[in-house]
Structures are given as C-alpha cells and as structure tokens.
Scaffold this motif. Structure first.
Motif, mmCIF file in Angstrom:
data_model
loop_
_atom_site.group_PDB
_atom_site.id
_atom_site.type_symbol
_atom_site.label_atom_id
_atom_site.label_comp_id
_atom_site.label_asym_id
_atom_site.label_seq_id
_atom_site.Cartn_x
_atom_site.Cartn_y
_atom_site.Cartn_z
ATOM 1 N N SER A 216 0.835 -1.207 0.000
ATOM 2 C CA SER A 216 0.000 0.000 0.000
ATOM 3 C C SER A 216 0.866 1.251 0.000
ATOM 4 O O SER A 216 2.036 1.219 0.395
ATOM 5 C CB SER A 216 -0.944 0.008 1.206
ATOM 6 N N VAL A 217 0.254 2.348 -0.451
ATOM 7 C CA VAL A 217 0.905 3.659 -0.502
ATOM 8 C C VAL A 217 0.006 4.671 0.180
ATOM 9 O O VAL A 217 -1.221 4.678 -0.037
ATOM 10 C CB VAL A 217 1.147 4.101 -1.964
ATOM 11 N N GLN A 218 0.610 5.514 0.996
ATOM 12 C CA GLN A 218 -0.073 6.686 1.545
ATOM 13 C C GLN A 218 0.718 7.910 1.111
ATOM 14 O O GLN A 218 1.918 7.987 1.368
ATOM 15 C CB GLN A 218 -0.148 6.626 3.076
ATOM 16 N N HIS A 219 0.043 8.836 0.456
ATOM 17 C CA HIS A 219 0.746 9.997 -0.094
ATOM 18 C C HIS A 219 -0.126 11.230 0.105
ATOM 19 O O HIS A 219 -1.343 11.194 -0.128
ATOM 20 C CB HIS A 219 1.022 9.764 -1.583
ATOM 21 N N ILE A 220 0.488 12.319 0.551
ATOM 22 C CA ILE A 220 -0.246 13.564 0.773
ATOM 23 C C ILE A 220 0.491 14.718 0.102
ATOM 24 O O ILE A 220 1.726 14.768 0.131
ATOM 25 C CB ILE A 220 -0.429 13.849 2.290
ATOM 26 N N GLU A 221 -0.287 15.594 -0.517
ATOM 27 C CA GLU A 221 0.285 16.860 -0.978
ATOM 28 C C GLU A 221 -0.276 17.985 -0.123
ATOM 29 O O GLU A 221 -1.424 18.410 -0.302
ATOM 30 C CB GLU A 221 -0.004 17.161 -2.441
ATOM 31 N N PRO A 222 0.520 18.503 0.815
ATOM 32 C CA PRO A 222 0.114 19.678 1.581
ATOM 33 C C PRO A 222 0.486 20.928 0.770
ATOM 34 O O PRO A 222 1.650 21.285 0.658
ATOM 35 C CB PRO A 222 0.938 19.568 2.867
ATOM 36 N N ILE A 223 -0.503 21.579 0.206
ATOM 37 C CA ILE A 223 -0.244 22.667 -0.740
ATOM 38 C C ILE A 223 0.279 23.917 -0.045
ATOM 39 O O ILE A 223 1.071 24.664 -0.610
ATOM 40 C CB ILE A 223 -1.525 22.983 -1.549
ATOM 41 N N TRP A 224 -0.153 24.153 1.184
ATOM 42 C CA TRP A 224 0.094 25.344 1.991
ATOM 43 C C TRP A 224 -1.027 26.347 1.690
ATOM 44 O O TRP A 224 -1.288 26.691 0.542
ATOM 45 C CB TRP A 224 1.467 25.975 1.735
ATOM 46 N N HIS A 225 -1.665 26.780 2.742
ATOM 47 C CA HIS A 225 -2.874 27.593 2.603
ATOM 48 C C HIS A 225 -2.643 28.864 1.789
ATOM 49 O O HIS A 225 -3.515 29.273 1.002
ATOM 50 C CB HIS A 225 -3.441 27.946 3.994
#
Length: 366
Positions: free
Chosen positions: A151-160
């Motif tokens: 499995s893969v967990q991936h997040i893109e936190p763009i920045w508000h």
C-alpha cells in the motif's frame, strides 16, 4: 545540434523552460515565441535573440508559417492545451506539453492517437518523475528491498497561502476556466503513485469539496476587494496588499502589468482578481480531496490533496512485504524487516541543484 523549440505562452512555466535553455544551450535552443503580453514577449525575444519573423502575439499565428523548429513547448493555460498541441502534431512538430494534458479524456485520447499516427513525441511535464528524491524511491522499489508494494499513503500539503493565490485568486480558481484542482495541482502526485506502482488500476473512489474559501466564511463587513477599507485587515492573513506588497508573502508574477513597481501592483489589486477577498472570490475548485485506488495485484493507494496546511512539501509512506519507505522530499528512510536495518538518505547531501520541483524541472528539460 541542439533541439530547436518555440514557446507558446511565455508565462511562469514557459519562461522557466526558456531559462533552462539559456543555461543548457547544447540540448535546447529557443527560436520562436507566441505571447500576447508585450512585456513578456519582449523579454523572451531579448533572452533568446529571437528573430522578428519568429515572434507572434498568439499561438495560432505560429502555425500560419511553415514548420521552422523541431518542437513546440505548450505552456498555455490548461484549457488551451488541446488545440495548439493538435496543430503542432499535424504540422510535424514534437511537443513538450505542460501538465495536465487536457481537461477531458476525449482530448487526451485525440492527442495520443494523433501523436501515434504522425510518429511524433508528446512529452508531458510530469516533472516530479525527474526529481532525484522520487527517482530514488523508484529505485528502492525496483531493487526489491521492501518486497512487493502492499500500500501507498501519499499527501500533498499545498500550503494555505499557495492555495489562496493560485486556486482562489489565480488562474486555476474555476473549473470552467481551467481544470479541477486535483487535476491542475495534483496530477503530479497521481502520476507519481502510478509510476511507482507500475501496474493497472482496477477501481477508484474520490471525495472532496470546497470547505474554507467560501462566501459563508466571509467575516462580517468585509468588502469584496481587500483595499476597499476592510475592517479585518489587521487580523486577516490573506489581505491582498499585505500578501503581495507590504509583507511580500507571495510573488507577483501572475499579476499582469509591465510596470513591476509596488504602486503598479497596488493599482492592479484595487479591482483585479488578486485583490479579491479570498472568501468572496468566484473560485469553485476543491480545497481538499482524497483519492483511493485499488491495483490489479490487490495493492492499494490513498492520496490526499490538502490546501489548509502550514507547510508545503509532499509526504510519502510506502509499505511492502519486506520493508517500508517514509519520505518527506528531503529525507528518505528505508527499513527492512528481516534484518531490522534502517537507511536514511538525505537528498540535500548530494549537492545537486534541487530548485524547481526538487530538481525535476531542470532534469526534464535536459
């Protein structure tokens, strides 16, 4: 000899690829430009010493001429990718196409079929595939160190603040003008996940919405434009004059004016799209969205696009049958189960140029 290319729209991305051409003249030479804004067009002409005959106001004019370069670099806005790409392929050009390919599956498929029929190359600017950090993740997976991916967990936190600039005030704020934010911003990430996995997807589910930058959250008494005497200026972190001029929390490249002085920027903010209250703009794209994918092998991937973060920089976890990977675009930690060995790789310690999508922009251009 170098590959010769024509830039269609000398904005942020077109200007960047042009800049790399000046730094690496052996592989790439810019010989033409189409740009409606005079000051940007002039900058491109001066940077690359482009002949007057190869200088155009709009992309359509490029194709009134017989083919005069090897390739076309399509860096127009998202909804303007399809037509210039199709025209370029019809005339025998190879194409470097800024992501996303096009807003609809039909348009993507049309481009694919025409490229195949003409025997031309369409290189899509999924630049993160070229960044040293992501290349290393791919190498670890292919080495078998962590076994088969489970499995893969991936997040893109763009920045508000980034999101408020580009996707609330900026060119990608509305689906009817551009594309959904998941496609405009995070097609990078979905591409990365599928590149790492290297197998077909069997099923997809996705949910998201526009939660924060919405009229229902506008402070009482706030005007539509920040500079119309907003009573919340001192407490609002998105006040346009502070963001772009006084505190310079974000760049002004997208604010179109040949005069780059602070007063000129202020003038544009008074009634321009970048001067709007972030809670009263005409934005429609999601500020958060999740995507879950099931692959042919039974492996799964979960991706999350998040606007409301205090930081940027992607975060990745990949779980395998023999070990796992944890990464944050600087440190890559690999652990193996049998010997309980842990390896940390610091991409900054390699001494490579990591500007522009972690070094991906320059390496793709080269």
């Amino acid at each position: 000899r170098p590959c010769t290319a024509i830039i269609l729209r000398h904005g942020g991305r077109g200007g960047l690829y042009g800049y790399y051409a000046t730094q690496m003249p052996d592989p790439l030479k810019i010989v033409g430009v189409a740009e409606p804004l005079e000051y940007r067009r002039t900058a491109c002409v001066n940077n690359h010493k482009i002949e007057a005959a190869n200088t155009f106001t709009t992309w359509e004019h490029v194709f009134d001429r017989p083919k005069f370069a090897d390739a076309v670099i399509v860096t127009t806005q998202d909804r303007m990718h399809y037509e210039p790409t199709m025209r370029a392929l019809e005339m025998g050009y190879d194409v470097l196409l800024e992501k996303p390919i096009a807003p609809s599956w039909k348009e993507c498929n049309d481009i694919l079929k025409l490229a195949q029929a003409k025997g031309r190359i369409v290189g899509v600017c999924h630049v993160l595939r070229y960044s040293p950090f992501n290349v290393q993740i791919k190498a670890v997976i292919e080495s078998g160190m962590i076994g088969d991916v489970v499995s893969v967990q991936h997040i893109e936190p763009i920045w508000h603040l980034h999101f408020s600039h580009s996707y609330v005030r900026g060119p990608w704020r509305r689906e009817d003008l551009a594309t959904p934010s998941l496609l405009a911003k995070s097609c990078h990430d979905l591409d990365l996940i599928n590149w790492w996995m290297d197998e077909p997807v069997k099923a997809v589910s996705s949910f998201g919405g526009l939660r924060t930058f919405h009229k229902r959250n506008a402070p009482a008494g706030a005007p539509r434009f920040c500079m119309d005497g907003c009573p919340h200026r001192e407490s609002c972190i998105y006040h346009a004059e502070d963001v772009y001029v006084n505190k310079k929390r974000w760049g002004t490249h997208h604010i179109e004016t040949p005069d780059r002085s602070e007063e000129s920027i202020r003038s544009k903010l008074r009634r321009g799209q970048y001067g709007q209250c972030v809670y009263q703009a005409d934005n429609t794209v999601n500020d958060h969205q999740v995507v879950n994918m099931l692959y042919r092998s039974g492996a799964t991937a979960a991706f999350s696009m998040e606007a409301m973060t205090s930081y940027g920089g992607r975060r990745t976890r990949i779980m395998g049958t023999k070990g796992d990977i944890v990464g944050d675009e600087r440190y890559l930690d690999v652990a193996t189960f049998n010997d309980e060995k842990r390896i940390r790789w610091d991409v900054e310690a390699t001494g490579q140029d990591l500007s522009g999508h972690g070094g991906g922009d320059q390496r793709m251009t080269a």
